[in-house]
Design an enzyme around this catalytic site. Structure first.
Site, PDB file in Angstrom:
ATOM      1  CB  THR A  96      -0.874  -0.058   1.271  1.00  0.00           C
ATOM      2  OG1 THR A  96      -1.852   0.945   1.187  1.00  0.00           O
ATOM      3  CG2 THR A  96      -0.058   0.123   2.526  1.00  0.00           C
ATOM      4  CE  LYS A 101      -4.571  -0.839   2.519  1.00  0.00           C
ATOM      5  NZ  LYS A 101      -3.960  -0.714   1.219  1.00  0.00           N
ATOM      6  N   GLY A 140      -0.630   4.685  10.754  1.00  0.00           N
ATOM      7  CA  GLY A 140      -0.898   4.114   9.445  1.00  0.00           C
ATOM      8  C   GLY A 140       0.003   2.912   9.264  1.00  0.00           C
ATOM      9  CB  SER A 180       4.156  -1.111  -2.993  1.00  0.00           C
ATOM     10  OG  SER A 180       2.809  -0.676  -3.012  1.00  0.00           O
TER      11      SER A 180
END
Length: 185
Positions: free
Chosen positions: A12, A44, A58, A137
């Site tokens: 994410t 998230k 997060g 990512s």
């Protein structure tokens, strides 16, 4: 941190921006398995309030692993109210030394509105340079975009949103469905 025992879970993008007394943590909502988007609306970024002390966190990585870490962080914060740095270091020490926790695959960005840290399974508690941190990512794309905007008149939230939009345009494992939490003045 990728474990070959797990299928091709890809991460994410989470970003934390600290500017003018405010911290914003934003994250996208995409969960992918290999080339397939499993869910596009995951949350998230979470607000924790142990003992009335607000912290925003997060996470990137395995969801179950991240929730385990968030629960542990909350317990550390309850034991050391108002001491995010101490709670973060205690979590990182446990994560690094506990045989069960060592297998967890996730990273966290946490803030109490004053301090902001990246916590990793390698035992790191990092205070980001330039008041921007990003993980996942698409983290490097969001980080570069945000750092390029830090000297503008944009607010922390505007920078975080714009950086996430850029990351979503570049990273196939990041979407534009954001969860944004603000903390601080």
């Amino acid at each position: 941190m990728q474990n070959n025992e797990f299928p091709g879970w890809h991460g994410t993008t989470i970003i934390g921006v600290k500017k003018e007394g405010q911290v914003v943590i934003a994250g996208d909502g995409q969960v992918s398995l290999g080339q397939t988007v499993i869910k596009g609306t995951a949350k998230k970024v979470r607000r924790l309030s142990p003992g009335g002390f607000d912290v925003v966190a997060g996470f990137a990585g395995s969801t179950a692993d991240a929730f385990t870490l968030l629960e542990r962080l909350e317990a550390k914060l309850e034991a050391t109210p108002g001491q995010l740095a101490r709670a973060s270091v205690e979590l990182a020490k446990d994560w690094r030394t506990d045989k069960y926790l060592q297998k967890l695959e996730a990273m966290l960005i946490v803030s109490d509105g004053t301090e902001m840290y990246v916590i990793t399974g390698a035992g790191d508690v990092l205070e980001p340079e330039h008041d921007v941190a990003a993980i996942g990512s698409g983290g490097n794309y969001a980080l570069a975009a945000a750092r390029g905007m830090m000297h503008t008149d944009k607010s922390a939230e505007d920078i975080a949103r714009a950086a996430m939009e850029i990351a979503a345009d570049i990273c196939v494992y990041t979407n534009g469905n954001l969860t944004v939490e603000r903390i601080g003045s």
